[in-house]
Design an enzyme around this catalytic site. Structure first.
Site, PDB file in Angstrom:
ATOM      1  N   SER A  43       0.840  -1.207   0.000  1.00 44.10           N
ATOM      2  CA  SER A  43       0.000   0.000   0.000  1.00 44.10           C
ATOM      3  C   SER A  43       0.872   1.252   0.000  1.00 44.10           C
ATOM      4  CB  SER A  43      -0.926   0.009   1.226  1.00 44.10           C
ATOM      5  OG  SER A  43      -0.187  -0.213   2.414  1.00 44.10           O
ATOM      6  N   ASP A  81       5.571  -6.962   2.835  1.00 40.11           N
ATOM      7  CA  ASP A  81       4.755  -7.446   1.724  1.00 40.11           C
ATOM      8  C   ASP A  81       5.607  -7.890   0.548  1.00 40.11           C
ATOM      9  OD1 ASP A  81       2.048  -7.844   1.451  1.00 40.11           O
ATOM     10  OD2 ASP A  81       1.557  -5.726   1.164  1.00 40.11           O
ATOM     11  N   GLU A 112      -0.180 -12.364  -1.279  1.00 39.85           N
ATOM     12  CA  GLU A 112      -1.604 -12.409  -1.622  1.00 39.85           C
ATOM     13  C   GLU A 112      -1.914 -13.666  -2.434  1.00 39.85           C
ATOM     14  OE1 GLU A 112      -2.972  -8.869  -3.615  1.00 39.85           O
ATOM     15  OE2 GLU A 112      -2.091  -7.545  -2.105  1.00 39.85           O
ATOM     16  N   GLU A 179      -9.149  -9.595   3.828  1.00 35.70           N
ATOM     17  CA  GLU A 179      -9.510  -8.216   3.465  1.00 35.70           C
ATOM     18  C   GLU A 179     -10.884  -8.148   2.807  1.00 35.70           C
ATOM     19  OE1 GLU A 179      -6.446  -6.102   1.349  1.00 35.70           O
ATOM     20  OE2 GLU A 179      -7.724  -4.345   1.057  1.00 35.70           O
TER      21      GLU A 179
HETATM   22  O1  KIV Z   1      -0.532  -3.420   1.525  1.00 34.44           O
HETATM   23  C1  KIV Z   1      -1.199  -3.347   2.560  1.00 34.44           C
HETATM   24  O2  KIV Z   1      -1.178  -2.368   3.304  1.00 34.44           O
HETATM   25  C2  KIV Z   1      -2.046  -4.482   2.899  1.00 34.44           C
HETATM   26  C3  KIV Z   1      -3.109  -4.257   3.919  1.00 34.44           C
HETATM   27  C4  KIV Z   1      -4.241  -3.561   3.285  1.00 34.44           C
HETATM   28  C5  KIV Z   1      -3.518  -5.508   4.589  1.00 34.44           C
HETATM   29  O3  KIV Z   1      -1.917  -5.522   2.328  1.00 34.44           O
END
Ligand code: KIV
Length: 260
Positions: A43, A81, A112, A179
């Site tokens: 994000s 992530d 994901e 989510e």
């Molecule tokens: O990238 C992010 O911040 C996320 C959250 C929305 C869980 O994956």
């Protein structure tokens, strides 16, 4: 918290308060307010870099921001992530995880996807990389989905997401993010798997909550329904972080109005 404490929190039914973070100063303030774990989400492509989605974020960029969060919160669980396609194959995921953990100092990586990610997750966990899964709305698939929409509304779709959560647990994830799903589905997933389930837009019955930091500080451009602006009443950033932790721990966030 570390991973073992997060696991114990689920067993003891203590809600887990997670926030995204992208740099040291705010991570330090959130850490002092009692946030249990940080997610350096892709994000960052939207809230830090100002892009329209997360697709252009690179492993090096996530590692760069993870290193800052690590310095701000040296003792707290930091999840980094896997950006879009950085986990396309088991080999590529291993290389990406090495960068996120060795250069960024992450404790865990998040990726994901559902059952189709089992081989990647098995390769990572066999190599000793703790993995957090992510089901429900998958922002990296926004082009295919055609927008950011609530997932799992129909019976078939809900069953598929529940099956994906179980498949990810079998593959070895230690944590799961869910989510943008109806509250009932968030609750069903938390019941169905033993690993802690952290919800975002998934109702109050998951084992914990995560929000994008910029959103809960009232900086979101078009905040979705499940976001609460904790700055509005708190008046300062440290107080907003403390109010978030308190609301999550007391299960006063999210309310029915903040759920689907
Ligand atoms: O990238 C992010 O911040 C996320 C959250 C929305 C869980 O994956």
């Amino acid at each position: 918290m570390n991973l073992a404490q997060i696991r114990a929190a689920k067993a003891e039914r203590e809600p887990i308060a997670v926030l995204t973070a992208y740099e040291a100063g705010l991570a330090r303030a959130a850490d002092a307010a009692g946030v249990d774990a940080f997610l350096v989400g892709d994000s960052l492509g939207m809230v830090v870099q100002g892009r329209r989605d997360t697709l252009a974020v690179t492993v090096e960029e996530v590692a760069y921001h993870t290193a800052m969060v690590r310095r701000g919160a040296p003792e707290t669980l930091v999840i980094a992530d896997m950006p879009f396609l950085a986990d396309a194959t088991p080999d590529q995921a291993l290389v990406s995880a090495a960068t996120l953990m060795q250069e960024g100092g992450a404790d865990m990586v998040k990726l994901e996807g559902g059952a189709e990610k089992a081989a990647v997750i098995e390769a990572l966990t066999t190599a000793g990389v703790p993995v957090c899964g992510h089901v429900g709305l998958l922002p990296q698939r926004v082009r295919k989905l055609g927008g950011y929409r609530v997932q799992g509304r129909g019976e078939e779709d809900a069953r598929r997401i529940l099956d994906d959560a179980r498949a990810l647990e079998r593959a070895g994830v230690d944590l799961l993010v869910v989510e943008c799903v109806p509250r009932e589905l968030g609750a069903a997933i938390a019941r169905a798997v033993e690993v802690p389930v952290i919800g975002i837009g998934a109702g109050v019955d998951t084992d914990g909550q995560v929000l994008v930091m910029h959103d809960m500080l009232g900086l979101g451009e078009r905040p979705p329904r499940f976001v609460r602006d904790f700055m509005k009443e708190a008046g300062s950033i440290p107080a907003a972080f403390a109010a978030y932790v308190e609301a999550v721990k007391a299960r006063r966030f999210p309310t029915e109005d903040e759920s689907f």
